[in-house]
Design an enzyme around this catalytic site. Structure first.
Site, PDB file in Angstrom:
ATOM      1  CG  HIS A   6     -11.232   0.888   0.199  1.00 63.62           C
ATOM      2  ND1 HIS A   6     -10.438   1.366  -0.818  1.00 63.62           N
ATOM      3  CD2 HIS A   6     -10.502   1.021   1.327  1.00 63.62           C
ATOM      4  CE1 HIS A   6      -9.293   1.793  -0.305  1.00 63.62           C
ATOM      5  NE2 HIS A   6      -9.301   1.583   0.995  1.00 63.62           N
TER       6      HIS A   6
ATOM      7  CE  LYS B  40      -8.001  -3.129  -3.170  1.00 61.44           C
ATOM      8  NZ  LYS B  40      -8.829  -2.183  -2.379  1.00 61.44           N
TER       9      LYS B  40
ATOM     10  CB  SER C  26      -0.893   0.003   1.246  1.00 58.93           C
ATOM     11  OG  SER C  26      -1.542   1.252   1.409  1.00 58.93           O
TER      12      SER C  26
ATOM     13  CE1 TYR D   8      -5.877   4.388  -1.718  1.00 56.10           C
ATOM     14  CE2 TYR D   8      -4.075   4.528  -0.127  1.00 56.10           C
ATOM     15  CZ  TYR D   8      -5.286   3.991  -0.528  1.00 56.10           C
ATOM     16  OH  TYR D   8      -5.901   3.050   0.260  1.00 56.10           O
TER      17      TYR D   8
END
Length: 381
Positions: A276, A252, A107, A130
């Site tokens: 999520h 995703k 992540s 992100y």
């Protein structure tokens, strides 16, 4: 110690060994948590066909995910703050996944950095991105992932703004934890966790260290994400990221047929049907409920994966039967990590592999490639 037979056993042990604020972070959803619960419970509504007197010898779960050979169609999901479930958690989980022969996804909001994980692994891992308003930071992350030889970029599309998770606010979640009486008490009750944490320097968000200033607790993280996570993120940005990355791309957070059709047009290598983990839009459908519709719409155009609610190998097999080419586990490996470190992650993978293998055999199949909707007796979706 009682025998570890199922993922629920690892969860019970993790609850005893991980401070409450970090266990709750992993084991929670947004608002009423209805989608978080449905992600798990909807698998029980799918019934399988039991078959007998068929050859069950020489079984294999091997397959590929985006062209990469895997021992079973399971990858470790990108999960934030993994390194607060256990010291150096991302590094340990990546090593366990590598040894088992399944992908590990790091992540952006990890405790261990891209470089930390690369330093202890040999197999290329995947990196989850992100998208921030600061495009220089995004470019920096992409370049670091490329330098680490990551073999896929996983673009999260469903976190432009944060859904509220009540437990995190009530627990005053932070990384590292604040040294308040409440937090000191929680940590004092978990001496093994404290001992391990004392022996690592990795206690904050090392991927963003040096870029996001003064991000250490929930309030500052919230302020930073509100400032930097881009609410204007669009399909045009996906094209820019794909061009900048130049490698395999997975999108995703797809939970709608129209979005799946849009994603298929981007030229991405795969999409992940996901809400999520029930941590964003509460009252949304479970991932498994939406999977068949999305597979029917775009399964012949793009590889479809699934993330959300998997707690057993039987859940994995049901997802494969309904058209997924791969699945992801988040909480199961986090429970294992919190319970037993690297050994616990391996144990979680072993449990899922064994359950999947036995279930496939009892459905009359020997090879994963032969598993399709024919093994489903009843599906409510």
């Amino acid at each position: 110690m009682a025998p570890i037979l199922e993922i629920a056993d690892l969860k019970k042990l993790a609850r005893k060994r991980v401070p409450k604020l970090f266990f709750d972070y992993a084991d929670s959803g947004s608002y009423t948590e209805s989608t978080y619960r449905a992600n798990e419970s909807d698998y029980a509504r799918i019934k399988l066909r039991q078959r007998v007197l068929v050859d069950m010898s020489n079984r294999s779960l091997e397959t590929t995910m985006i062209g990469e050979k895997v021992t079973m169609p399971v990858a470790l999901s990108p999960t934030g703050l993994t390194g607060m479930q256990h010291a150096d958690g991302e590094m340990l989980a990546a090593q366990a996944a590598e040894e088992f022969g399944v992908p590990f996804t790091l992540s952006t909001m990890s405790i261990c950095s891209i470089e930390d994980v690369a330093s202890v692994t040999r197999r290329p891992f995947w990196f989850q991105l992100y998208v921030m308003r600061d495009r220089d930071f995004v470019i920096n992350l992409i370049e670091r992932a490329r330098a680490a030889k990551c073999s896929a970029l996983v673009l999260t599309a469903d976190l432009q703004i944060l859904g509220q998770r009540h437990k995190d606010i009530r627990n005053s979640l932070s990384a590292p934890p604040r040294l308040t009486p409440k937090h000191l008490f929680q940590m004092a009750m978990r001496p093994r966790w404290c001992w391990d944490m004392l022996h690592t320097q990795r206690r904050t968000f090392r991927n963003i260290h040096g870029h996001a200033k003064n991000v250490s607790d929930l309030a500052s993280l919230g302020a930073w994400t509100n400032e930097q996570f881009d609410p204007k993120l669009s399909w045009d940005d996906v094209a820019w990221i794909k061009e900048r990355w130049g490698g395999k791309l997975i999108i995703k957070g797809i939970l709608d047929v129209e979005d799946a059709q849009m994603a298929a047009k981007t030229g991405a290598d795969a999409i992940i049907v996901s809400n999520h983990g029930g941590r964003q839009l509460d009252s949304a459908h479970s991932s498994i409920a939406m999977l068949p519709r999305i597979v029917d719409a775009v399964g012949d155009q793009i590889e479809v994966h699934l993330d959300g609610g998997i707690r057993s190998g039987q859940d994995v097999l049901k997802a494969i039967a309904l058209g997924a080419k791969g699945t992801y586990i988040g909480r199961p490996f986090l429970y294992g990590l919190g319970a037993m470190g690297k050994q616990g992650v391996t144990k979680a993978l072993e449990i899922i592999q064994k359950e999947m293998d036995v279930t496939m055999a009892l459905c009359g199949k020997r090879h994963l490639a032969d598993v399709d909707r024919n093994i489903i007796a009843e599906s409510p979706f």
